[in-house]
Design an enzyme around this catalytic site. Structure first.
Site, PDB file in Angstrom:
ATOM      1  CG  HIS A  83      -0.179   0.078   2.523  1.00 22.12           C
ATOM      2  ND1 HIS A  83       0.233  -1.057   3.200  1.00 22.12           N
ATOM      3  CD2 HIS A  83       0.267   1.120   3.264  1.00 22.12           C
ATOM      4  CE1 HIS A  83       0.876  -0.711   4.305  1.00 22.12           C
ATOM      5  NE2 HIS A  83       0.915   0.606   4.364  1.00 22.12           N
ATOM      6  CG  HIS A 135       4.770   2.046   2.653  1.00 20.20           C
ATOM      7  ND1 HIS A 135       4.476   1.255   1.565  1.00 20.20           N
ATOM      8  CD2 HIS A 135       6.046   1.733   3.005  1.00 20.20           C
ATOM      9  CE1 HIS A 135       5.517   0.491   1.275  1.00 20.20           C
ATOM     10  NE2 HIS A 135       6.478   0.765   2.127  1.00 20.20           N
ATOM     11  CD  GLN A 163       9.953   3.086   4.446  1.00 19.22           C
ATOM     12  OE1 GLN A 163      10.731   3.415   3.572  1.00 19.22           O
ATOM     13  NE2 GLN A 163       8.971   2.239   4.231  1.00 19.22           N
TER      14      GLN A 163
END
Length: 226
Positions: A35, A37, A39
């Site tokens: 999905h 995302h 970081q």
């Protein structure tokens, strides 16, 4: 964008880089969460690549008498040349670097030297909200299926000696070299760190200009195919 700008640098984190893995279903590059995302990495030290970028930026900054960042110089040269430009806006422009390591590699740079997201003005953030998705859309339009990529936002280190020469920028890379082929590190890359690319930056830039979406906030360079 609010998520990025809302996080302030800490004196305990000399380097902060934004790595946004935003490709849904791209196991080809190691994505395990299928999905959208991203970081955020904040290191207690300056990583090797960030250190190399900061060092080169510092050398150029000193050579210019503290009047120009290295990214500003590279962007000015690319805009003047034109062959490797992908898109140009009022506040941001994107180009394929002349010595790209990866089959698909694009750098997105703000025209004004800023160290991080927090330093962007409202107008710059508004344009980035249009230009960045447009760049990703063009990347996907190159092939029949979505292209796996890594989008790495690099911000200036916190230390004053390195920060003054820093310039926020995006390095967008993909190992995809054909519709059904990925670039793998071979002997030259893995053994001695010398990258061999079977594409040219000019041809990649031309393809990315050719698939320009309608209604983008930024345009292809004047005189170049759009």
């Amino acid at each position: 964008m609010r998520g990025h700008t809302g996080r302030k640098h800490s004196a305990a984190c000399p380097a902060s880089s934004r790595f946004s893995h935003s490709r849904t279903g791209a196991p080809e590059i190691g994505v395990t969460l299928h999905h959208p995302h991203g970081q955020i990495y904040a290191y207690p030290y300056i990583p090797p690549r960030s250190a190399a970028i900061a060092s080169a930026a510092g050398v150029h900054w000193d050579a210019s008498g503290g009047t120009q960042s290295l990214s500003s110089a590279l962007l000015a040269a690319e805009r003047n040349d034109g062959r490797r430009m992908v898109l140009e806006g009022e506040h941001f422009s994107a180009y394929v670097p002349f010595a790209a390591r990866w089959p698909l590699e694009v750098h997105l740079v703000p025209h004004r030297q800023v160290p991080d997201f927090a330093a962007l003005t409202g107008a710059e953030r508004d344009e980035l909200a249009h230009v960045y998705p447009e760049l990703l859309t063009r990347l996907d339009a190159l092939y029949p299926t979505e292209t796996p990529y890594i989008a790495a936002w690099h911000q200036a280190p916190v230390g004053p000696a390195l920060r003054r020469a820093g310039h926020l920028h995006l390095q967008l890379t993909s190992p995809r070299r054909a519709a059904d082929k990925l670039k793998f590190l071979a002997g030259s890359e893995a053994a001695v760190g010398a990258f061999i690319n079977d594409t040219t930056p000019e041809s990649v830039a031309e393809r990315l200009r050719a698939v320009a979406a309608v209604g983008t906030a930024a345009s292809s360079p004047e005189g170049a195919p759009a």
